[in-house]
Design a protein around this motif. Structure first.
Motif, PDB file in Angstrom:
ATOM      1  N   LEU A 131       6.286  -3.418  -8.493  1.00  0.00           N
ATOM      2  CA  LEU A 131       6.277  -3.925  -9.862  1.00  0.00           C
ATOM      3  C   LEU A 131       7.193  -5.130 -10.052  1.00  0.00           C
ATOM      4  CD1 LEU A 131       6.284  -0.589 -11.908  1.00  0.00           C
ATOM      5  CD2 LEU A 131       4.365  -1.863 -10.936  1.00  0.00           C
ATOM      6  N   LEU A 134       5.946  -8.089 -11.898  1.00  0.00           N
ATOM      7  CA  LEU A 134       5.680  -7.835 -13.317  1.00  0.00           C
ATOM      8  C   LEU A 134       6.954  -7.535 -14.100  1.00  0.00           C
ATOM      9  CD1 LEU A 134       2.530  -5.531 -12.911  1.00  0.00           C
ATOM     10  CD2 LEU A 134       2.609  -8.019 -13.182  1.00  0.00           C
ATOM     11  N   ASP A 143       4.999   3.925 -18.188  1.00  0.00           N
ATOM     12  CA  ASP A 143       4.809   2.477 -18.174  1.00  0.00           C
ATOM     13  C   ASP A 143       4.663   1.963 -16.750  1.00  0.00           C
ATOM     14  OD1 ASP A 143       4.954   2.404 -20.935  1.00  0.00           O
ATOM     15  OD2 ASP A 143       7.091   1.873 -20.979  1.00  0.00           O
ATOM     16  N   MET A 147       1.633  -0.340 -15.346  1.00  0.00           N
ATOM     17  CA  MET A 147       1.903  -1.645 -14.746  1.00  0.00           C
ATOM     18  C   MET A 147       1.327  -1.736 -13.343  1.00  0.00           C
ATOM     19  SD  MET A 147       5.860  -2.138 -15.995  1.00  0.00           S
ATOM     20  CE  MET A 147       6.153  -3.629 -15.020  1.00  0.00           C
ATOM     21  N   GLN A 148       1.482  -0.676 -12.553  1.00  0.00           N
ATOM     22  CA  GLN A 148       0.996  -0.742 -11.173  1.00  0.00           C
ATOM     23  C   GLN A 148      -0.516  -0.866 -11.123  1.00  0.00           C
ATOM     24  OE1 GLN A 148       3.364   1.360  -8.356  1.00  0.00           O
ATOM     25  NE2 GLN A 148       1.668   1.794  -7.000  1.00  0.00           N
ATOM     26  N   GLU A 150      -2.181  -2.726 -12.902  1.00  0.00           N
ATOM     27  CA  GLU A 150      -2.493  -4.139 -13.128  1.00  0.00           C
ATOM     28  C   GLU A 150      -2.508  -4.945 -11.837  1.00  0.00           C
ATOM     29  OE1 GLU A 150       0.102  -5.868 -16.006  1.00  0.00           O
ATOM     30  OE2 GLU A 150      -0.031  -4.169 -17.376  1.00  0.00           O
TER      31      GLU A 150
END
Length: 292
Positions: A131, A134, A143, A147-148, A150
């Motif tokens: 991550l 990001l 979260d 995020m991962q 993405e």
């Protein structure tokens, strides 16, 4: 201690689906409500299932026996720039290198602690954070999972491959290289074992499998760690094992009966002390044999 006996098996199955993005948080709590028989009981059950990272700290970040730092490296086939936690013995001597690959939620405190545990055992260990491009692990797993998702999976594998080469080339490394990973990280370690000739030893914990056709490319010594109750991951093991045998590859595999996916993660009630400690003893013995 076998924590699998503390909650109904249906609760663990719901948590596994939630962890792997098959259901959202609302569906997870709704399902727990049906299992527990009410919202209050479901909340208590969720509190037992969700991670408490204070429980997972076996080695303090400021432990005087080790050195830790944020370590940056290039990943030209992945994110471009990457970062992770580097942990190593305080004594400046050459030691083998180990890549530590996190689950599907970024570099959380549990995986950082695993890197520190390896440093105490005499390894220079790098735990990259997928991550980082990001903004880094956000401080909570919900979260982190979002995020991962993405990120492109192939690029993340490239980021970990670059991390493996970076830690292998560290000034304190002997050049011998191992890798250990959990869940998504187990999948990554399995992939590196068949695509990275520089990798000497691979220990995937309950991770996904390469294509059967890739078995003939296995070059690393392989030790597979599986949870007996993990039907989702275990379903892919027999065909991959058959491919390894057909390719004449040697490996070892351990299945810990009666425990859940994630049994090594001591921040949740899926943790099983006996299986976790035995598997870790085997992992350390394997690395000692293969990386000395």
């Amino acid at each position: 201690m076998n924590n699998s006996a503390f909650l109904p098996s249906a609760a663990y199955r719901l948590y596994d689906r939630y962890c792997h993005g098959e259901i959202d948080r609302r569906a997870f709590f709704d399902g727990l409500g049906r299992v527990a028989g009410g919202a209050a009981a479901a909340s208590a059950m969720a509190a037992a299932l969700l991670p408490n990272y204070a429980l997972a700290q076996q080695v303090k970040p400021d432990d005087p026996r080790i050195r830790t730092e944020r370590f940056s490296y290039d990943s030209p086939d992945g994110a471009g720039k990457m970062q992770g936690l580097l942990a190593r013995p305080k004594e400046v001597i050459e030691v083998p290198a180990v890549l530590v690959v996190h689950e599907n939620r970024g570099l959380n405190p549990y995986v950082e602690d695993v890197a520190r545990r390896l440093a105490l055992e005499g390894y220079v260990a790098l735990a990259p954070d997928a991550l980082f491009p990001l903004g880094g692990y956000p401080g909570n797993d919900d979260d982190g999972r979002a995020m991962q998702r993405e990120r492109d999976r192939a690029e993340m594998v490239a980021d970990f491959r670059a991390g493996a080469l970076a830690v292998r080339g560290h000034e304190q490394s002997t050049g011998k290289l191992g890798a250990v990973g959990f869940c998504f990280g187990g999948y990554v370690v399995n992939e590196l074992a068949v695509t990275m000739p520089e990798l000497d030893a691979a220990v995937p914990y309950y991770g996904g499998w390469p294509e059967a056709s890739q078995a003939e490319d296995l070059s690393a010594a392989l030790m597979v760690q599986l949870a007996g109750l993990d039907d989702r991951v275990n379903a892919g093991w027999p065909p991959y094992e058959e491919a390894l045998l057909e390719a004449g590859k040697s490996y070892s595999a351990h299945i810990y009966e009666g425990v859940n996916h994630g049994f090594h993660n001591d921040s949740t009630s899926r943790y099983d002390e006996e299986a976790a400690e035995l598997s870790w003893e085997r992992t350390l013995a394997f690395f000692k044999e293969q990386l000395s």
